[in-house]
Every structure is written in structure tokens, then in C-alpha cells.
Scaffold this active site. Sequence first.
Site, PDB file in Angstrom:
ATOM      1  N   ASP A 204       0.811  -1.215   0.000  1.00  0.00           N
ATOM      2  CA  ASP A 204       0.000   0.000   0.000  1.00  0.00           C
ATOM      3  C   ASP A 204       0.850   1.273   0.000  1.00  0.00           C
ATOM      4  O   ASP A 204       0.309   2.376   0.005  1.00  0.00           O
ATOM      5  CB  ASP A 204      -0.924   0.003   1.233  1.00  0.00           C
ATOM      6  CG  ASP A 204      -2.054   1.009   1.119  1.00  0.00           C
ATOM      7  OD1 ASP A 204      -2.584   1.186   0.009  1.00  0.00           O
ATOM      8  OD2 ASP A 204      -2.411   1.630   2.134  1.00  0.00           O
ATOM      9  N   SER A 232      -7.026   5.190  -0.717  1.00  0.00           N
ATOM     10  CA  SER A 232      -7.391   3.844  -1.148  1.00  0.00           C
ATOM     11  C   SER A 232      -8.888   3.615  -0.950  1.00  0.00           C
ATOM     12  O   SER A 232      -9.441   3.960   0.086  1.00  0.00           O
ATOM     13  CB  SER A 232      -6.605   2.806  -0.342  1.00  0.00           C
ATOM     14  OG  SER A 232      -5.213   2.988  -0.491  1.00  0.00           O
ATOM     15  N   GLN A 282      -5.494  -2.310  -6.848  1.00  0.00           N
ATOM     16  CA  GLN A 282      -6.069  -1.307  -5.957  1.00  0.00           C
ATOM     17  C   GLN A 282      -6.825  -0.264  -6.769  1.00  0.00           C
ATOM     18  O   GLN A 282      -6.378   0.143  -7.850  1.00  0.00           O
ATOM     19  CB  GLN A 282      -4.960  -0.619  -5.154  1.00  0.00           C
ATOM     20  CG  GLN A 282      -5.475   0.337  -4.090  1.00  0.00           C
ATOM     21  CD  GLN A 282      -4.344   0.911  -3.252  1.00  0.00           C
ATOM     22  OE1 GLN A 282      -3.693   1.871  -3.664  1.00  0.00           O
ATOM     23  NE2 GLN A 282      -4.097   0.336  -2.081  1.00  0.00           N
TER      24      GLN A 282
END
Length: 295
Positions: A204, A232, A282
Site C-alpha cells: 500500500d 485507497s 487497488q
Amino acid sequence: MTDAPAAGFLDLLHIEELDENLFRGQCHAGAPLRAFGGQVAAQALIAGGRTLEPGRHVHSLHSYFVRPGDPTRPILYHVEVIRDGRSYATRRVVAVQRGEAIFTLSASFKRAEDSGDRQRTMPEVPGPEELPDPFPAWAEADPEDFRKAAAFRSLDIRFIPPDAPGLPPQCPGVPQQFVWLRTGTPLPDDDPLLQVCALTYLSDLTLASTTALHLQPHRFQRNEPPRIQLASLDHAMWFHRPFRADEWLLFAQRSPSVSDGRGLALGEFYDQQGTLVASAVQETLLRERRTAPPS
């Protein structure tokens, strides 16, 4: 030179078991006043994995970031046992603050089995030893931001320049970036779950920024205030083969689409021997910050 990390990377993954299927953790900030999503996902995955018997490993996770997490408050992780089959097991984890869900995760675990094997070939890129550490430049450009981001300094990261030899050609409309990552301190040899959760954290760090490369570089590289709002929305991973997150892994990333205030990024992790060990996808919230008109 940069300050030494305040704590080892393993401390970022620590959670406390409160009761059966109930855990508690604490997460640092990623953006100002927002818990870092990669750490929330990693801790949720640990919580789910701790409810299984030994012998099963994570092969996939799918998650949604529902609300911003508060880095000043603890997070409760509620684990729901969905299924325990002979080969596969499924867990659902809900992360809660102030009685509200901030994050949900579904993870699937399985027993190892023999099968055929094939993979995409890793691009021939410069190794991490050939690339500079971005942290000293970050500390010089923005000392206050660097100080606040102390948790990130328990990892190692190396960005590969976009004009480096060996990179695959960039397709029109598909920005790409290649980054070497690893934890900055060793992880236990006897706990494969921690290796997977550490990689979940690392995944991430830069994947969201791939959707915004046409607007600004990653925070570790830029020396100016952010011009975008980036967060996100969801995150999915598949773990293909064994690996160590405390050894260098190449994160090959590309973004095939930006539209409707959202960006999509795809990533693949390779070890230094060229083995494809994991993949990630993502979707991000992506908005340009509007500057106030002159008075």
C-alpha cells in the site's frame, strides 16, 4: 544521514488478542489524521490468520476502506469464521473504531499442494544496490513531514528511474513505476503469516501513487506540497509462491485507467531471483486539489 527507525518493522504488525475472534491494534498515520491503510489491512489479516490451525497459508485477500481510521485511537478487529474446509478456509474481518466499521477484509487460506507452474518473466531492471535511498532527500526537503513519518523509516525502498535500462516500454495512457521494497528489520523465520502481512503493508506504500504519476511523483520523491487528494478505496492481493518480505522485492506497477474520480493500479512482486511471488490490485479515490481563486 537519517535518524534510525524508532522501532522495528515487526512492531507495526503487533496486535493484542482480547477474546476469541477479537483483537486490538494501533495504527500510525499515512495521510494527516488518517490511519495508514496498509497497516490496517496487515493487522486485519493477522487477526484472521490467528484464528486458524497451523498448516494453512494465505492465498488471497479482498478489502474495502470504508471510513478514515483515526491514528490516535485503537482499532478493534472482529473476526468471523466463514468456513473451515479440508483444503480452503475463509475469514471475514471488520475493523471498528467508535462503534463504526472503518475497514472490511475477506481472506482465503489453503493447504499447499503440488501442481503445474508458470509465471510472467520479471523485467531486467537495476538492482536495489545500484539505486539511492530516497529518505535523506526527503528529510532535507521537508524535515517536519519526514519526522512525522517515522514509521515508514522502518522499511527500505528504492525507486527505479523511468529512463533506467531494462524497463519495458510504457504503453500510451498506462503510467508505470518500478520500486524495490523490503522491511528494514528482520522478520521471524517460523511465521509465514507475518511475511504475508508485512507484504500487505508494503503493497500500500506506492500502488495508489501509480494512478497519479501524471500529476505528481510519490511523497518520498517530491519536494512540493501535494496537488491531489489520494486515498485507497479497495485493495486485493494474491500470494502465489513463498517469499520473505525482509528481503528485496521488486514491485512492478502500472495504472491502466483513471476516470470518475477513481484510479486503478495493478502490481506484481518479484524476488531478486525473478520469481513472481504476489500480485495486487487497488482502486483509489483520485481528485486534483482546487486552488482558491485570487482575492
